[in-house]
Design a protein around this motif. Structure first.
Motif, mmCIF file in Angstrom:
data_model
loop_
_atom_site.group_PDB
_atom_site.id
_atom_site.type_symbol
_atom_site.label_atom_id
_atom_site.label_comp_id
_atom_site.label_asym_id
_atom_site.label_seq_id
_atom_site.Cartn_x
_atom_site.Cartn_y
_atom_site.Cartn_z
ATOM 1 N N LYS A 93 0.543 -3.435 1.051
ATOM 2 C CA LYS A 93 1.073 -2.187 1.595
ATOM 3 C C LYS A 93 2.409 -2.350 2.308
ATOM 4 O O LYS A 93 3.132 -1.362 2.502
ATOM 5 N N ASP A 94 2.757 -3.568 2.702
ATOM 6 C CA ASP A 94 3.981 -3.775 3.475
ATOM 7 C C ASP A 94 5.161 -4.221 2.620
ATOM 8 O O ASP A 94 6.205 -4.614 3.155
ATOM 9 N N ALA A 95 5.015 -4.196 1.314
ATOM 10 C CA ALA A 95 6.112 -4.572 0.413
ATOM 11 C C ALA A 95 5.998 -3.725 -0.848
ATOM 12 O O ALA A 95 4.923 -3.215 -1.168
ATOM 13 N N PRO A 96 7.096 -3.546 -1.585
ATOM 14 C CA PRO A 96 7.007 -2.718 -2.795
ATOM 15 C C PRO A 96 6.081 -3.348 -3.829
ATOM 16 O O PRO A 96 6.113 -4.565 -4.045
ATOM 17 N N PHE A 97 5.257 -2.530 -4.444
ATOM 18 C CA PHE A 97 4.311 -3.036 -5.437
ATOM 19 C C PHE A 97 4.307 -2.158 -6.679
ATOM 20 O O PHE A 97 4.637 -0.970 -6.630
ATOM 21 N N PHE A 98 3.916 -2.779 -7.774
ATOM 22 C CA PHE A 98 3.681 -2.081 -9.043
ATOM 23 C C PHE A 98 2.309 -2.494 -9.535
ATOM 24 O O PHE A 98 2.032 -3.680 -9.710
ATOM 25 N N VAL A 99 1.443 -1.514 -9.751
ATOM 26 C CA VAL A 99 0.126 -1.802 -10.304
ATOM 27 C C VAL A 99 -0.105 -0.907 -11.512
ATOM 28 O O VAL A 99 0.122 0.302 -11.471
ATOM 29 N N MET A 100 -0.530 -1.533 -12.587
ATOM 30 C CA MET A 100 -0.867 -0.826 -13.822
ATOM 31 C C MET A 100 -2.381 -0.823 -13.933
ATOM 32 O O MET A 100 -3.001 -1.850 -14.196
ATOM 33 N N LEU A 101 -2.967 0.339 -13.665
ATOM 34 C CA LEU A 101 -4.417 0.515 -13.755
ATOM 35 C C LEU A 101 -4.724 0.966 -15.176
ATOM 36 O O LEU A 101 -4.545 2.126 -15.533
#
Length: 467
Positions: free
Chosen positions: A214-222
């Motif tokens: 939550k404290d850094a940019p993320f990309f998640v492909m669900l």
């Protein structure tokens, strides 16, 4: 001197805010890409369904933008996902057919060696390069061999299975889809079955990834395997649809479960205060296979595995608060090829000239900076079958009958074949299709003839009557 000191303090505060923003990912949007599997075009509340219950996705549609003409680059899931992941027509690198061991001919690569070529950069590669933490949760279907593994294709984390479909329940020796590539895997080669219904397990893992990053940019492909067969729903969800029977009831229950899973992910974003700075996209990998899972693609003709609209046009939602207008509709055609350049632009990246992408950055179009169509021409190809859409004209080429021509602006169901009335348009579009095909690579593998024939029979069975 006092004025200088005040300016100095103000300048330092700006630098501090900028540093804090960069450090904690506030200047880059998080990205959550949710992909359904084999869902019908009409099988969502936001698409007009009266029998399906999808309250969380319906709310997402109200909070964001719904796309009326969203397309995938292939009508089956392996090639479609290859195009999405690379931003290129997958035929450019030979990934033209579904990569399912046992279904292929002796031509070219076979079995576990069929996968996304290693010289292709993925969406995760690009985003990781600009500071994103990346994860693939769910179905992969881009190659079973170790060298194709998600953690070797730009994804920091993986929880899912390498193949294209599997049981929704833990393997106990009796469930179908118990091939090696169907095993549930965490990271690389750490196999562990879950005691949860698989759709729930993927949602929980996605929520966990979001919380941990939550404290850094993320990309998640669900990447759900729902609602692909086997048709396996939980009893509690089946009981919600007593008016339905058979596969239609199973589909409704599985869709409800998937919607609830989407709701869990969206709730996690809101609870952590991340929803305002997160791009959420929901879409589907190809048209619904009506014969296999009782999905409906109305008002479109056709199904999964063919180039009628029902095979390649998909539901598509996007939400980015304060950037995309809420409860809005985008009318022009877009493609899932556009996701990579759009996400990368939103992340502040600049694509090199050598990227060679076919997708375009949609942001200027969606916020009204550009008013023309993002794509004047779109293409599809699977062996001798192919299609081209130019403006609102669409030409479909078949191996066993003359080409057909339609105007999609007033014939979305492809019922009025205009080929005889406009032979000059047929010739013109044929030439453009041929010219595009000359830019493609030879397919790396090929489907057995009996399966190609079955796809054509499926098309004829589920198309609208033509005038």
């Amino acid at each position: 001197m006092k004025a200088i000191n005040s300016f100095f303090l103000f300048f330092c505060s700006i630098l501090l805010v900028s540093f804090h923003s960069e450090s904690f990912g506030q200047s880059k949007p998080n990205i959550v890409l949710i992909i359904a599997d084999d869902a019908g075009y009409a099988d969502f509340g936001f698409q007009g369904s009266k029998s399906m219950k999808t309250p969380h996705l319906d709310q997402l549609a109200k909070e964001g933008m719904r796309f009326k003409q969203a397309y995938v680059s292939a009508s089956v899931c392996g090639p479609s996902r290859a195009g999405l992941l690379t931003g290129k027509y997958q035929q450019r690198f030979g990934f033209e057919e579904n990569n399912v061991p046992g279904y292929m001919s002796l031509f070219g690569i076979t079995d576990d060696d069929m996968g996304l070529p290693l010289n292709q950069r993925t969406m995760a590669d690009y985003l990781k390069g600009v500071g994103y933490r990346t994860a693939l949760i769910g179905k992969w279907h881009q190659g079973n061999a170790d060298r194709y593994h998600p953690t070797k294709r730009g994804f920091d984390e993986f929880y899912g299975f390498r193949g294209g479909a599997r049981s929704y329940f833990a393997f106990d020796g009796n469930n179908p889809f118990t091939r090696p590539e169907d095993r549930l895997e965490r990271g690389f080669a750490k196999y562990e079955e879950s005691d949860q219904y698989l759709t729930d397990a993927f949602a929980d893992e996605t929520a966990s990834f979001i919380e941990r990053n939550k404290d850094a940019p993320f990309f998640v492909m669900l990447s759900f395997n729902a609602v692909h067969n086997p048709m396996q729903a939980e009893k509690k969800d089946l009981e919600v649809f007593p008016q339905l029977t058979g596969h239609r009831q199973q589909l409704a229950a599985m869709t409800l479960s998937m919607d609830r899973a989407c709701g869990k992910v969206l709730a996690q974003l809101a609870e952590l205060g991340l929803d305002k700075n997160t791009i959420v996209v929901f879409t589907n990998d190809n048209g619904g296979p009506s014969d296999a899972n009782a999905s409906l693609n109305d008002p479109l003709s056709g199904t999964k595995a063919n180039h009628l609209e029902g095979g390649v046009r998909v539901p598509f939602l996007a939400r980015w608060p304060d950037q995309l207008p809420a409860n809005s509709v985008y009318e022009f055609p877009i493609s899932t090829l556009d996701l990579l350049p759009t996400f990368f632009a939103a992340a502040g990246g600049t694509l090199p000239d050598s990227a060679g992408l076919d997708g375009v950055n949609l942001l200027p179009y969606l916020i009204g900076q550009r008013t023309e169509r993002p794509h004047e021409v779109l293409y599809w190809k699977k062996e001798s079958r192919a299609a081209i859409r130019e403006g609102d004209w669409k030409l479909i080429r078949f191996p066993d009958r003359p080409a057909e021509l339609y105007r999609l602006d007033n014939d979305i169901s492809e019922e009025r074949d205009l080929a005889t009335a406009h032979p000059e348009k047929v010739r013109e579009m044929y030439k453009k299709l041929f010219a595009w095909e000359l830019t493609l690579e030879r397919p790396l593998w090929q489907l057995q003839r009996k399966y190609e024939g079955a796809d054509i029979l499926r098309m004829d069975q589920y198309r609208k009557p033509r005038e």
